[in-house]
Write a protein that holds these residues in place. Sequence first.
Motif, short mmCIF file in Angstrom:
data_model
loop_
_atom_site.label_atom_id
_atom_site.label_comp_id
_atom_site.label_asym_id
_atom_site.label_seq_id
_atom_site.Cartn_x
_atom_site.Cartn_y
_atom_site.Cartn_z
N SER A 87 -18.83 -8.80 -11.93
CA SER A 87 -19.30 -9.20 -10.56
C SER A 87 -18.64 -8.39 -9.55
O SER A 87 -18.06 -7.72 -9.55
CB SER A 87 -18.93 -10.86 -10.62
OG SER A 87 -17.53 -10.97 -10.46
N SER A 88 -19.19 -8.85 -8.22
CA SER A 88 -18.91 -8.11 -7.25
C SER A 88 -17.19 -8.19 -7.10
O SER A 88 -16.72 -7.28 -6.39
CB SER A 88 -19.51 -8.66 -5.89
OG SER A 88 -19.35 -9.99 -5.81
N ALA A 111 -15.14 -3.26 -12.26
CA ALA A 111 -15.87 -2.93 -11.05
C ALA A 111 -17.41 -2.48 -11.26
O ALA A 111 -18.35 -2.94 -10.75
CB ALA A 111 -15.23 -1.82 -9.92
#
Length: 434
Positions: A222-223, A218
């Motif tokens: 990436s998101s 996280a």
Amino acid sequence: MTPDEYWRDFAAWAAGPITAPEPILDRAQDAFIDTIACVLGAHDEPAAKAAAAIAAPTRASQAMALAVAGHALDFDDYDPPSIGHPSTVLVPVILSFPELSGTDAIDTYLVGLEAMDRLGEVVNPAHYEMGWQATATLGTFGAATTAGRALGLDANQMLTALSIAAGTASGIKAQFGSGAKPMNVGFAAQAGLQAAQLAAAGMDARAETIWGAQGFAALTGSSGAAVKSPSGPPGAPFLIETFGLIAKPWPCCGYLSRIVDVLVDLSTELEPKMIQAITLRSPPRNAAILIYDTPETPDQARFSPSYCAAVALMFGTLTLGDFSDSAIHRPEVMALAAKIDFASTDKAQSDVDLDPADPDEISIRLTTGETIERRAVRMRGGPDAPMDRADFVAKLHSCAPEKVDADALIAALLDLPTAPDLTQITRHIPQISP
């Protein structure tokens, strides 16, 4: 499968019996030859000497010093899923366990590589593009897995080792072009091995540090990385089967290798006096780290498109001898390098590193007005043009200092699959303390 389920299953797989196809076992054996060649070649490199100077007679410290040496020349192998150099982390950790049999050494290598690759599937390419040195960050997990298997950890202990590794994984690309770049890799080998030792000693840890809301994926991916699982079960197939493991024929940044390949081929047709200008363009992810136009040090030269391209075209090769203080300032090389313009293609790039769909572009304008254009698509040493066992043996011979009995070392490495332990290999590596 949720990330929680995946990584718990991964820990159980890494701690248990594995089965790998014969070609993968052979390629792992080549990785030992290749990595030890790189370690030997760096015996006089400042970074390797500095790391050796602070190394203590412990497994973790020894692995650290060997990993720094293995990466100091940027001559070590490369892996697309991790966007890193796995063997320079994994092999040094394994060599710090000389009591391992050859078969066990190869198996521990493969589980460590799979750890780096599967986590790479989750966080890359965003992780690498943010500025993380993936060899160091993902390498910490690979080292923990490799060392954990060498120590005989069970599934719960292996998960703990991975969790501890998540808190120590670090290394940034801002160090590229300096001795601290291979030092990051040394820290990864050291931290990963210590994570496994702590797990063996009874340390507890929260597994969520790998995948949770404030976990490694996280925070550095990436998101959507926190809820993403790898593409398939570990070892089914091994990702080395899917993507290959790229060996490096040239001692420079792998993102320059395709360009060097093309210019080495063209060197038989062209002389420097025939060239008016050269334009080089690389995909954005690659170009972002190739930042040295006029290198001031050998470490910078390994990331200099103009320098490496000029040497390749002028001499038809690129060798360890081309990365010395005197070599990088040769007037004739500097004159040709001054004719080279390098920049990013600024085109959208695939998530798969070194994808043939993302070529390097080369344009050479001659004094006659003619223009030669090439697209560099594939890399020597990769799956489409692999090095063979003889190439790896020759590389070790070329890297070994005179004080090393290269023939005896090679014989021991060729016998690795049947070796009762690794002492016949480690005894020939001067960087390993007696």
